[in-house]
Each structure stands twice: as C-alpha cells, then as structure tokens.
Design a protein around this motif. Structure first.
Motif, PDB file in Angstrom:
ATOM      1  N   CYS A  17      69.631  53.452 -33.741  1.00  0.00           N
ATOM      2  CA  CYS A  17      70.871  53.260 -32.986  1.00  0.00           C
ATOM      3  C   CYS A  17      70.921  51.794 -32.553  1.00  0.00           C
ATOM      4  N   CYS A  54      70.157  50.608 -24.064  1.00  0.00           N
ATOM      5  CA  CYS A  54      70.542  51.937 -23.592  1.00  0.00           C
ATOM      6  C   CYS A  54      69.544  52.479 -22.569  1.00  0.00           C
ATOM      7  N   CYS A  58      75.463  59.718 -30.948  1.00  0.00           N
ATOM      8  CA  CYS A  58      74.332  59.570 -30.015  1.00  0.00           C
ATOM      9  C   CYS A  58      73.428  60.783 -30.189  1.00  0.00           C
ATOM     10  N   HIS A  59      72.117  60.540 -30.337  1.00  0.00           N
ATOM     11  CA  HIS A  59      71.190  61.656 -30.538  1.00  0.00           C
ATOM     12  C   HIS A  59      71.172  62.610 -29.344  1.00  0.00           C
ATOM     13  N   CYS A  81      65.654  57.163 -31.248  1.00  0.00           N
ATOM     14  CA  CYS A  81      66.768  56.207 -31.283  1.00  0.00           C
ATOM     15  C   CYS A  81      66.382  54.907 -31.970  1.00  0.00           C
TER      16      CYS A  81
HETATM   17  S1  SF4 Z   1      71.279  57.353 -29.737  1.00  0.00           S
HETATM   18 FE1  SF4 Z   1      72.230  57.640 -27.729  1.00  0.00          FE
HETATM   19  S2  SF4 Z   1      70.501  57.764 -26.318  1.00  0.00           S
HETATM   20 FE2  SF4 Z   1      69.734  56.881 -28.199  1.00  0.00          FE
HETATM   21  S3  SF4 Z   1      69.898  54.663 -27.880  1.00  0.00           S
HETATM   22 FE3  SF4 Z   1      71.749  55.327 -28.940  1.00  0.00          FE
HETATM   23  S4  SF4 Z   1      73.204  55.672 -27.310  1.00  0.00           S
HETATM   24 FE4  SF4 Z   1      71.172  55.639 -26.331  1.00  0.00          FE
END
Ligand code: SF4
Length: 323
Positions: free
Chosen positions: A288, A294, A319-320, A301
């Motif tokens: 991500c 985050c 978003c996971h 992530c």
């Molecule tokens: S997937 Fe969601 S929780 Fe993980 S870093 Fe990205 S935004 Fe944040």
C-alpha cells in the motif's frame, strides 16, 4: 448506475526518466497506476488528492492530450485510446476540457466571439449569420453580454474568462467535460457563480463532468460522487456525502481532517493528519503506497497492494483493514 457516458478501465501512465549514471537502471514514474471509474449522464465525479497524485494526468489521458501506457477510456461505447488522429478529430466535439487558467487557453489575438465560434466553424457546424446567432446564444447562456463579443481575452475578468471557456466548451454539444481546477484561480465569490453555472448547464444538457480539484469544499458542492487518489491509484470512491461524513480509507480520513470543516457538528472531530511527506512517485513505497504515513499500517500493508473493493455500504475502498 445507468449506462455510463464515460468508462475508464485500468488506466495507467508511466513516464521513463533519464538514467542518472552509466550503470544506473531506467527509472519509471508511475504517475497513474491502474485507475478505473465510470461517470453517468448528468453526473459529476470529483477527483481529489494531493498535488502530484496523478489526477490531472488522468484528465489529460481522457482528453487524449497524452496517450496512456495501458488501459481504456470508453466514451459512449467507443474506446478513444484506439482512435486514429483523424477519427479522434471527429470524436473531439463530445469531449471538452476546461482549464484552471482560461487565459492561457484563450488566443489573446482573437475576439471573444471568434474564440467561442471557432469550434463551430472548424467542425463545419455553422457559419455566417447562423454562426453569429449561435455564438450570441452561448454568450447569453453563460452570462456574458452581447457587447462583450468584440472584446479580447485581456479585457475580461478571471471569472468572465472562465465563462468564455465554458461557452466554447459547450459550443459543439459535448457529452463529457473534464474540468481541471476550473475555479481555483478565482475569488471565492466568483467560484460559487461559476460552480452554479456548471451545475445549471449540467441539468439542462445532461452533461457528465469529471471535476478535478484540490479544494474539497468546492468538490463537495458540485460532485455526486468523489474519487480520492493517492500516488497514482484511487484509494476510495463514494457518494459525496458518505465520503465527507464518514470517510473509510485512512488516507481519505487524513485528507479531510487536514482542512477546516464548515460543518459545526464535526468541528471537534479529532484531526488525523498523515505522518511524513508525500513519497516520490519515482520510488513509491511497496504494498500500500500509503503505509509509511498510515497510523493503522500492519505488516501485510508493506508488501501487498490492497485492491479497490466494493464495501457492504456500496462505496469502494482500497485498504486491507476494510477487506
Ligand atoms: S492498507 Fe489500509 S491500513 Fe494498510 S497502510 Fe494502506 S491504508 Fe493503512
């Protein structure tokens, strides 16, 4: 959604940069990295994100001002990315763009009437008395006076110039208008007038708008749905009020909490500003892209790209934690 006017699928734009040294590998900027959305007739999709997130590049690819590296842009069932230059020219009237700085897009040596009438003339739609009549009607519709037809762009105020570029964009009866920061150079009071004009024209003509802007208050006013971009990808796409009242993606939450909220019920809301700087799109973080900033990042992530999924409430987010 009704049959969309515009459908964008897996759109990407990668720019190759010069090598930094003899042994260095080629560096690639993934300015837009797999963006998908659709817009229906009479609908405005707001596209927001920090400067450099790729939102203007999306607009320019839809207009074929730059060619995508991958993906499709389908307007009324035709993929415009596959059209030859000649066929694109014939297709061009359906797609129009309004820019942030109308002054830069208006020929300073042409009168206002010639600017607005040019598309009608070039596409062989009208000439002579009919052309003059159509131009006068367009002037009236965007709130410009008949005596302003003989003026040059430098004789108009910023708001009037934007009205002029809207009149020109309307001339050929477009299906979609890409508006890239169309009011951000204007005074706040003028912004509202131009936004209201765009909304009225949409109601009258069933226009589809892609409204690209960094000003969230303006986007909230005009958009039916909003897509939030971060480093080349859409991270959340939702109906406007759902997104502003209850953002689900951590980046959307950070983006919204970073601006003053006029809604008194949310004034005391905790601000969750993103940590750190926006990373470079030349070397975006793996997994991500938002994970270094985050507050909810977990191990997954850092390695796994979250897909943009439709959630139970109908919006889409990548978003996971929301899987
Ligand atoms: S997937 Fe969601 S929780 Fe993980 S870093 Fe990205 S935004 Fe944040």
């Amino acid at each position: 959604m009704a049959t969309p006017v515009l459908e964008v699928r897996d759109l990407a734009k990668h720019f190759n940069l010069a090598r930094e040294g003899l042994s260095a590998g080629r560096r690639t900027v993934r300015a837009v990295d797999g963006v998908s959305f659709a817009i229906a007739a009479g609908e405005t999709l707001g596209l927001v994100g920090e400067s450099g997130c790729g939102k203007s590049t999306v607009g320019r690819m839809i207009m074929r001002l730059i060619d995508p590296s991958a993906g499709t842009v389908t307007l009324d069932g035709t993929d415009v990315t596959k059209l030859s230059r000649a066929r694109m020219r014939a297709f061009r009237p359906r797609l129009q763009m309004i820019f942030q700085d109308p002054y830069a897009s208006l020929n300073p040596r042409m009168t206002a009437a010639a600017i607005v009438g040019e598309p009608l003339l070039v596409h062989g739609v009208a000439r002579g008395a009919e052309l003059r009549e159509r131009v006068a009607a367009l002037f009236a519709r965007v709130g410009l006076r008949p005596d302003q037809m003989a003026l040059y762009p430098n004789q108009f105020s910023g708001g009037q110039r934007q009205r002029l570029s809207i009149a020109r964009a309307l001339a050929l009866g477009p299906r979609l208008i890409v508006a890239d920061e169309p009011v951000s150079a204007l005074d706040v009071s003028i912004q509202a007038q131009v936004v209201n004009l765009l909304a009225d024209l949409q109601d009258e003509h069933g226009l589809a708008y892609l409204f690209i802007a960094h000003d969230l208050a303006v986007v909230r006013t005009i958009s039916h749905r909003v897509a939030v971009m971060y480093l080349g990808r859409i991270v959340e796409l939702a109906p406007t009020e759902d997104l502003f009242n209850a953002p689900r993606h951590p980046y959307t939450q950070a983006l919204l909490s970073a601006v003053p909220v006029p809604d008194p019920s949310r004034r005391g809301a905790k601000r969750v500003l993103p940590q750190g700087e926006l990373p470079s799109p030349i070397a975006p973080p793996p997994g991500c892209h938002f994970h270094p900033r985050c507050p909810h990042a977990v191990e997954r992530c850092r390695s796994e790209v979250p897909a943009l999924r439709t959630l139970a409430d109908g919006r889409a987010a990548a978003c996971h934690l929301l899987d």
